[in-house]
Write a protein that holds these residues in place. Sequence first.
Motif, PDB file in Angstrom:
ATOM      1  N   PHE A  24      75.316 134.536  47.617  1.00 50.29           N
ATOM      2  CA  PHE A  24      75.644 133.689  46.476  1.00 50.29           C
ATOM      3  C   PHE A  24      74.390 132.957  46.026  1.00 50.29           C
ATOM      4  O   PHE A  24      73.555 132.574  46.857  1.00 50.29           O
ATOM      5  CB  PHE A  24      76.711 132.644  46.850  1.00 50.29           C
ATOM      6  N   LEU A  25      74.280 132.740  44.717  1.00 51.52           N
ATOM      7  CA  LEU A  25      73.215 131.914  44.161  1.00 51.52           C
ATOM      8  C   LEU A  25      73.859 131.014  43.124  1.00 51.52           C
ATOM      9  O   LEU A  25      74.452 131.504  42.159  1.00 51.52           O
ATOM     10  CB  LEU A  25      72.115 132.758  43.519  1.00 51.52           C
ATOM     11  N   LYS A  26      73.789 129.700  43.378  1.00 54.43           N
ATOM     12  CA  LYS A  26      74.490 128.759  42.511  1.00 54.43           C
ATOM     13  C   LYS A  26      73.625 127.542  42.213  1.00 54.43           C
ATOM     14  O   LYS A  26      72.827 127.114  43.052  1.00 54.43           O
ATOM     15  CB  LYS A  26      75.782 128.277  43.187  1.00 54.43           C
ATOM     16  N   ARG A  27      73.854 127.007  41.022  1.00 56.72           N
ATOM     17  CA  ARG A  27      73.291 125.697  40.697  1.00 56.72           C
ATOM     18  C   ARG A  27      74.109 124.656  41.469  1.00 56.72           C
ATOM     19  O   ARG A  27      75.249 124.926  41.876  1.00 56.72           O
ATOM     20  CB  ARG A  27      73.384 125.431  39.202  1.00 56.72           C
ATOM     21  N   PHE A  28      73.547 123.484  41.656  1.00 61.83           N
ATOM     22  CA  PHE A  28      74.202 122.431  42.422  1.00 61.83           C
ATOM     23  C   PHE A  28      75.617 122.151  41.921  1.00 61.83           C
ATOM     24  O   PHE A  28      76.568 122.082  42.698  1.00 61.83           O
ATOM     25  CB  PHE A  28      73.342 121.165  42.356  1.00 61.83           C
ATOM     26  N   GLU A  29      75.757 122.027  40.591  1.00 66.44           N
ATOM     27  CA  GLU A  29      77.063 121.668  40.033  1.00 66.44           C
ATOM     28  C   GLU A  29      78.091 122.788  40.153  1.00 66.44           C
ATOM     29  O   GLU A  29      79.280 122.565  39.953  1.00 66.44           O
ATOM     30  CB  GLU A  29      76.931 121.201  38.576  1.00 66.44           C
ATOM     31  N   GLU A  30      77.652 123.992  40.501  1.00 66.11           N
ATOM     32  CA  GLU A  30      78.577 125.112  40.692  1.00 66.11           C
ATOM     33  C   GLU A  30      79.115 125.193  42.121  1.00 66.11           C
ATOM     34  O   GLU A  30      80.087 125.886  42.385  1.00 66.11           O
ATOM     35  CB  GLU A  30      77.882 126.440  40.352  1.00 66.11           C
ATOM     36  N   LEU A  31      78.475 124.491  43.043  1.00 66.18           N
ATOM     37  CA  LEU A  31      78.913 124.513  44.437  1.00 66.18           C
ATOM     38  C   LEU A  31      80.227 123.757  44.592  1.00 66.18           C
ATOM     39  O   LEU A  31      80.413 122.690  44.003  1.00 66.18           O
ATOM     40  CB  LEU A  31      77.864 123.855  45.340  1.00 66.18           C
ATOM     41  N   ILE A  73      83.278 122.210  49.652  1.00 73.97           N
ATOM     42  CA  ILE A  73      83.193 122.897  50.952  1.00 73.97           C
ATOM     43  C   ILE A  73      81.869 123.625  51.088  1.00 73.97           C
ATOM     44  O   ILE A  73      81.232 123.578  52.151  1.00 73.97           O
ATOM     45  CB  ILE A  73      84.388 123.875  51.142  1.00 73.97           C
ATOM     46  N   GLU A  74      81.430 124.321  50.035  1.00 75.03           N
ATOM     47  CA  GLU A  74      80.145 125.029  50.091  1.00 75.03           C
ATOM     48  C   GLU A  74      79.001 124.042  50.322  1.00 75.03           C
ATOM     49  O   GLU A  74      78.131 124.276  51.176  1.00 75.03           O
ATOM     50  CB  GLU A  74      79.906 125.813  48.805  1.00 75.03           C
ATOM     51  N   LEU A  75      78.995 122.942  49.591  1.00 77.90           N
ATOM     52  CA  LEU A  75      77.944 121.941  49.763  1.00 77.90           C
ATOM     53  C   LEU A  75      77.990 121.352  51.167  1.00 77.90           C
ATOM     54  O   LEU A  75      76.946 121.214  51.827  1.00 77.90           O
ATOM     55  CB  LEU A  75      78.080 120.830  48.715  1.00 77.90           C
ATOM     56  N   TYR A  76      79.166 121.035  51.649  1.00 73.47           N
ATOM     57  CA  TYR A  76      79.317 120.513  53.005  1.00 73.47           C
ATOM     58  C   TYR A  76      78.743 121.506  54.021  1.00 73.47           C
ATOM     59  O   TYR A  76      77.978 121.121  54.918  1.00 73.47           O
ATOM     60  CB  TYR A  76      80.794 120.229  53.313  1.00 73.47           C
ATOM     61  N   ASN A  77      79.101 122.781  53.902  1.00 75.59           N
ATOM     62  CA  ASN A  77      78.624 123.796  54.846  1.00 75.59           C
ATOM     63  C   ASN A  77      77.112 123.982  54.774  1.00 75.59           C
ATOM     64  O   ASN A  77      76.456 124.179  55.799  1.00 75.59           O
ATOM     65  CB  ASN A  77      79.345 125.123  54.620  1.00 75.59           C
ATOM     66  N   ILE A  78      76.548 123.922  53.576  1.00 75.82           N
ATOM     67  CA  ILE A  78      75.093 124.023  53.419  1.00 75.82           C
ATOM     68  C   ILE A  78      74.408 122.858  54.122  1.00 75.82           C
ATOM     69  O   ILE A  78      73.475 123.046  54.914  1.00 75.82           O
ATOM     70  CB  ILE A  78      74.709 124.076  51.925  1.00 75.82           C
ATOM     71  N   LEU A  79      74.850 121.645  53.841  1.00 74.44           N
ATOM     72  CA  LEU A  79      74.230 120.469  54.454  1.00 74.44           C
ATOM     73  C   LEU A  79      74.421 120.458  55.964  1.00 74.44           C
ATOM     74  O   LEU A  79      73.530 120.036  56.716  1.00 74.44           O
ATOM     75  CB  LEU A  79      74.770 119.184  53.818  1.00 74.44           C
ATOM     76  N   LYS A  80      75.564 120.930  56.419  1.00 75.86           N
ATOM     77  CA  LYS A  80      75.832 121.027  57.858  1.00 75.86           C
ATOM     78  C   LYS A  80      74.820 121.953  58.533  1.00 75.86           C
ATOM     79  O   LYS A  80      74.235 121.614  59.568  1.00 75.86           O
ATOM     80  CB  LYS A  80      77.259 121.530  58.076  1.00 75.86           C
TER      81      LYS A  80
END
Length: 148
Positions: A4-11, A14-21
């Motif tokens: 996946f390739l997304k801009r911040f506002e598209e995350l 859950i995706e943002l949480y998993n990335i930061l985790k």
Amino acid sequence: MDWFLKRFEELTNIELYNILKERTAVFVVEQNCPYPEVDGKDPHSYHLYKEENGEIIAYLRVLPPGVSYKEASIGRVLVKKEYRGQGIAEELLRRGLDFIHDELKRDTVKIQAQDYLRNFYGSFGFKAITETYLEDNIPHVDMLLQIP
């Protein structure tokens, strides 16, 4: 496994949480390096990641010109420990560089690399432009790539 390739506002949340985790697990816990992982650059970046069963197993962020440097940049490159040594890092970086070249229309990429990865990035054509220096007590080197 999906990329996946997304801009911040598209995350999604859950995706943002998993990335930061995963970023915290690698860059703060695994490397025993307390530093500001959430640095304010994510909202201006593109997020490239590979998921397996809802888990982030590989990740990098693409920073457009003007976010970290005048050049485009790649950072926070990681592959989850149990997936290392399978060529995923190479595919991840290639996808990130292709995006910078093909979509952002940029041919120069600057990175701040951990020094032990100098040869890995060098295999893609990056060249060191500084001497090794300490950043958060970890040896780093700045590198530059000219995409042909």
